[in-house]
Write an enzyme that holds these catalytic residues in place. Structure first.
Site, short mmCIF file in Angstrom:
data_model
loop_
_atom_site.label_atom_id
_atom_site.label_comp_id
_atom_site.label_asym_id
_atom_site.label_seq_id
_atom_site.Cartn_x
_atom_site.Cartn_y
_atom_site.Cartn_z
N ARG A 8 99.05 82.71 41.42
CA ARG A 8 100.06 81.37 41.17
C ARG A 8 101.55 81.20 39.98
NH1 ARG A 8 95.64 80.21 44.71
NH2 ARG A 8 96.28 80.06 46.59
N GLU A 16 82.29 79.42 38.62
CA GLU A 16 81.44 78.34 38.80
C GLU A 16 80.20 80.10 39.27
OE1 GLU A 16 83.11 76.50 42.18
OE2 GLU A 16 85.04 76.60 41.55
#
Length: 179
Positions: free
Chosen positions: A68, A105
């Site tokens: 992005r 994560e």
């Protein structure tokens, strides 16, 4: 509209998706801003004004993170007539690259940058859409520093402040919108 009104306008166009990409995550979607030309233009104006008025010295290159960041970094680079350099995931860039591993994560990943993209001593602006835990943004800073350049600032559109990602980034961070 002034800067504050433009930011509020942009923030009002950021859609949220609960439980995406997995349960318990509230996904903030920049694409909803890009679908609205008025909101996208307001975002561009805010970014350009920030870089024009707040960054000294001025950036000599814009680096953006896969993927992005690639939508907003070139807007800034073109406005200031400076190079745009992408940081991509491993195996996506041709030629000589340097890489850095960073924690996610759920594991680790690797970012790469073409070693010819940034010149030693250049002042660089790093751009991305979102700051969450700070792992990918800090990895981008490490790549720029490995090329002996200076990170002037990391400019992000959205910061998820509860995750305290800026604490994990070893460069100045400026976020336009906080959730």
């Amino acid at each position: 509209m002034d800067q504050e009104q433009k930011l509020e306008f942009v923030k009002n166009h950021i859609e949220s998706y609960p439980d995406f990409p997995k349960p318990g995550i509230l996904f903030r979607d920049l694409f909803s801003v890009l679908r609205n030309p008025c909101a996208f233009r307001a975002l561009q104006e805010v970014m350009i004004e920030h870089v024009s008025l707040q960054l000294t010295p001025k950036p000599e290159a814009v680096v953006a993170l896969d993927a992005r960041g690639f939508l907003i970094g070139p807007l800034i680079a073109l406005h200031f007539d400076i190079p745009f350099i992408p940081i991509r995931k491993r195996g996506k860039l041709p030629g000589q690259v340097i890489q850095v591993s960073f924690a996610l994560e759920y594991g680790t990943d690797i970012f790469e940058i073409q070693s010819v993209g940034i010149k030693s001593g250049q002042n660089v602006l790093i751009v991305d859409d979102l700051l969450a835990t700070g792992g990918s943004l800090n990895a981008a800073c490490q790549l720029v520093q490995q090329l002996h350049a200076t990170v002037l600032e990391c400019l992000v559109i959205i910061e998820l402040v509860d995750l305290k990602g800026r604490d994990n980034v070893k460069a100045p961070v400026h976020s336009l919108i906080q959730f």
